[in-house]
Write an enzyme that holds these catalytic residues in place. Sequence first.
Site, PDB file in Angstrom:
ATOM      1  N   GLU A 196       0.896  -1.165   0.077  1.00 53.91           N
ATOM      2  CA  GLU A 196       0.070   0.001  -0.011  1.00 53.91           C
ATOM      3  C   GLU A 196       0.905   1.435   0.067  1.00 53.91           C
ATOM      4  O   GLU A 196       0.324   2.130  -0.611  1.00 53.91           O
ATOM      5  CB  GLU A 196      -1.064   0.019   1.200  1.00 53.91           C
ATOM      6  CG  GLU A 196      -2.144  -1.103   1.027  1.00 53.91           C
ATOM      7  CD  GLU A 196      -3.067  -0.539  -0.089  1.00 53.91           C
ATOM      8  OE1 GLU A 196      -3.302   0.586   0.022  1.00 53.91           O
ATOM      9  OE2 GLU A 196      -3.566  -1.655  -0.861  1.00 53.91           O
ATOM     10  N   CYS A 223     -11.993   2.178 -14.506  1.00 51.28           N
ATOM     11  CA  CYS A 223     -12.537   3.756 -14.254  1.00 51.28           C
ATOM     12  C   CYS A 223     -11.046   4.574 -14.194  1.00 51.28           C
ATOM     13  O   CYS A 223     -10.793   5.005 -13.290  1.00 51.28           O
ATOM     14  CB  CYS A 223     -13.302   3.752 -12.995  1.00 51.28           C
ATOM     15  SG  CYS A 223     -13.959   5.372 -12.749  1.00 51.28           S
ATOM     16  N   CYS A 227     -18.174  -1.770 -17.234  1.00 52.56           N
ATOM     17  CA  CYS A 227     -18.228  -1.396 -15.957  1.00 52.56           C
ATOM     18  C   CYS A 227     -19.210  -1.992 -15.281  1.00 52.56           C
ATOM     19  O   CYS A 227     -20.282  -1.776 -15.708  1.00 52.56           O
ATOM     20  CB  CYS A 227     -18.115   0.158 -15.620  1.00 52.56           C
ATOM     21  SG  CYS A 227     -18.047   0.453 -13.910  1.00 52.56           S
ATOM     22  N   CYS A 271     -24.003   4.645 -12.228  1.00 52.33           N
ATOM     23  CA  CYS A 271     -23.011   5.845 -12.431  1.00 52.33           C
ATOM     24  C   CYS A 271     -23.828   7.130 -12.670  1.00 52.33           C
ATOM     25  O   CYS A 271     -23.997   7.083 -13.867  1.00 52.33           O
ATOM     26  CB  CYS A 271     -21.908   5.368 -13.051  1.00 52.33           C
ATOM     27  SG  CYS A 271     -20.732   6.573 -13.023  1.00 52.33           S
TER      28      CYS A 271
HETATM   29  S1  SF4 Z   1     -19.363   3.619 -15.473  1.00 48.92           S
HETATM   30 FE1  SF4 Z   1     -18.793   5.176 -13.719  1.00 48.92          FE
HETATM   31  S2  SF4 Z   1     -17.689   4.028 -12.310  1.00 48.92           S
HETATM   32 FE2  SF4 Z   1     -17.942   2.732 -14.212  1.00 48.92          FE
HETATM   33  S3  SF4 Z   1     -16.098   3.239 -15.348  1.00 48.92           S
HETATM   34 FE3  SF4 Z   1     -17.429   4.713 -16.107  1.00 48.92          FE
HETATM   35  S4  SF4 Z   1     -16.950   6.327 -14.766  1.00 48.92           S
HETATM   36 FE4  SF4 Z   1     -15.962   4.721 -13.739  1.00 48.92          FE
END
Ligand code: SF4
Length: 363
Positions: free
Chosen positions: A53, A208, A218, A224
């Site tokens: 980390e 993202c 995604c 989103c």
């Molecule tokens: S949908 Fe939203 S969370 Fe997913 S990659 Fe696109 S911007 Fe990022």
Amino acid sequence: MTSSADTDQGGGMPVTASGGGIAAPLLAWFDRHGRHDLPWQQDITPYRVWISEIMLQQTQVSTVIPYFERFMARFPDVAALANAHEDDVLHHWTGLGYYARARNLLRAARRVQEEHGGEFPRTLEGLCALPGIGRSTAGAVLAIAGGTRAPILDGNVKRVLTRLHAIEGDPTQSATLSALWDLADTLTPAERCADYTQAIMDLGATLCTRSRPACPLCPLAEACVARAEGTPTRYPARKRSRRLPERRCGMLVIRNDAGEFLLEKRPSPGIWGGLWSFPEIGADDDAASACEYIAGEAPLTVQRGTPFRHTFSHFHLDITPVHLAVPGLIGHVLEDQRLAWYKPGQRALGLAAPVKKLIDALS
Ligand code: SF4
């Protein structure tokens, strides 16, 4: 990684960005597409998670992997690190930058060894009391190594959450940061905390991404808000860029007949604190006089090299190397612990990045 054909949204389950609704699709995506074979995902211990980390702060996974492996080979556990010499630790950090991280690692390892009997604290407060460990790093150690429910908020997670909820504020500002921590806490599930933590970091790192989010792939796309607005890269708000100040200096590249370089240990804290560097002078100072003062002998030759720029987060440093040849070994400097003759490859020292670059070029 996903392929273009893999566009499932986590089994088609309904997703909402609030109320903890992202865990199920995110975990389903992680099971299929997440990264499971990174070195710090094997033989998981708080020590290994902690080191990874810290290394991953400001640094990409592909860069970190060889550093992590070398570090683990040399310092396999907290006791080995606690007993190490700072020069050795900084040597294993050379090139990763932000050297305060390495110095804090050593201080924290010694505290764990001396105050906690070699066992990492198991509470957020206990971990955060150690040098260089903030809430997000502590959360990652607790969640990944201990399966404890603890939110994290590293750079990747900030990006995902600001987009998910279209949060306008600058994440470096405390009000926005506080809202993001609340959101991170709300979204973190009670089950599979280790996988969830790895999953949300993976999503930020692989889908993202900062400039080209792969929204069609995604698992959180339905929820989103930034994607729905059509402008995900608007988030997170960027700090207004400011022009970095410029500074100039000279570096005395003093070399003796044996091919050794005279290095000086930088004071800590400070720029390159604890690392070894060429002695620094003002850009317009007399290099020959400075060499005579430091090395105790006038140089046989003096040659100004080509200036180059090294950029820190808060200023540019324009460095002019000045090459100076001095006769033989000069004993008195060896007695000073802040000065040393250095022969490349013979001794493990942490070197400031421009110094390593110059020595590599000259060796
Ligand atoms: S949908 Fe939203 S969370 Fe997913 S990659 Fe696109 S911007 Fe990022």
